[in-house]
Enzyme design. Structure first.
Site: not given
Length: 318
Positions: A117, A215, A289
């Site tokens: 992330s 992602e 995630h």
């Protein structure tokens, strides 16, 4: 730099029982419960777990002031007894401190950085400055319904063994239908799309000769993904890519019911933007995630095979 012409990768020694590892918080503040579960998990592997001095600080939405968060990172990088640096969580803020990382210390004494992330900013900076492989991995927790035993085992293997990692296309993922047939080999780079976009024109290393892993978690919608991919294309950041590996793009399910989108969904945006690159694209990888995320080496050679639906990545440790 074309990674196909300069394949040298710096890898850290694999982590062994008895080694010290340090949990730090380079972005948003973690909860004490989350960190305690991480300590429990890592200790169960025979590791000696330490916490950065400022792990539980809070300054706005960040885990302490910039100078304190980067202090903890650099202290871990410079300590020869610390054999891995593990982020407590992502969130916001890692992008504010990348310019002050002591990557010279990592070059002298390689150790893997683990996280995903917002931690994508750290992975890109470390690779750009010292070619050190890292681990796109979950934040260590035990007895956690989000992480789960399989996810924890994936992290352990990536840190403590030299086994390659293979991800298989999952037909249930939102990106599974995004495909441009072919095979590709190259250094795997990437992570969170928003972080990669933020680093364009600043700290984004050359992607020439690389396979790009992407992602994303829904923010403002399809337009956000479109803007990010268009910006990366227009800036030349995607020139010379060998292939694209798509992980999870979450939260776009309701777009099918939005009449203003003309029937488009996330797969349409991704295919429209990525097919134009003229390289193999493999969608549907269960990484990002979502629940039970695997750990994926970054900065090491990888092979993408759309026919087999696989992405195989060489280990980040030796």
């Amino acid at each position: 730099m074309d990674h196909s012409q300069n394949p040298q990768v710096l890898r850290a020694p694999r982590v062994r029982p008895g080694d010290r590892v340090r949990i730090v918080a380079p972005a948003s503040p973690p909860s004490r419960e989350e960190v305690a579960r991480g300590v429990e998990l890592l200790t169960s592997w025979g590791l000696r777990v330490e916490l950065g001095e400022h792990v539980f600080d809070q300054w706005g939405y960040m885990a302490g002031r910039d100078e304190d968060r980067v202090f903890d990172l650099n202290a871990a990088f410079r300590d020869p007894g610390v054999r891995a640096v593990i982020a407590a969580r992502g969130g916001k803020g890692a992008y504010r401190i990348v310019d002050d990382l002591d990557t010279d210390a990592l070059r002298r004494d390689p150790k893997p950085v683990v996280g995903f992330s917002d931690i994508t900013h750290l992975h890109l900076a470390v690779w750009s400055r010292c070619r050190l492989a890292g681990l796109h991995g979950p934040f260590a927790k035990s007895r956690d319904t989000y992480t789960g035993p399989a996810s924890a085992e994936s992290l352990r293997r990536a840190l403590m063994t030299t086994d390659p990692v293979t991800l298989h296309r999952d037909a249930s993922e939102a990106t599974a239908d995004v495909a441009v047939d072919g095979t590709a080999t190259g250094i795997l780079m990437g992570g969170n799309l928003s972080a990669i976009r933020t680093e364009a024109g600043a700290g984004l290393p050359s992607l020439r000769g690389a396979i790009l892993f992407l992602e994303h978690q829904r923010g403002t919608g399809l337009g956000e993904v479109d803007r990010a991919l268009t910006q990366l294309t227009r800036s030349g950041a995607l020139d010379g890519l060998r292939g694209v590996a798509l992980g999870q793009f979450l939260g776009f399910d309701r777009d099918a019911d939005d009449p203003t989108l003309g029937g488009w969904g996330i797969r349409d945006v991704l295919h429209d933007r990525l097919a134009a690159l003229g390289v193999p694209v493999l969608g549907g990888l269960p990484a990002g995630h979502g629940s039970h995320p695997p750990t994926i080496p970054l900065g090491t050679p990888a092979t993408l095979d759309t026919a087999g639906g696989t992405l195989t990545v060489q280990p980040a440790v030796v």
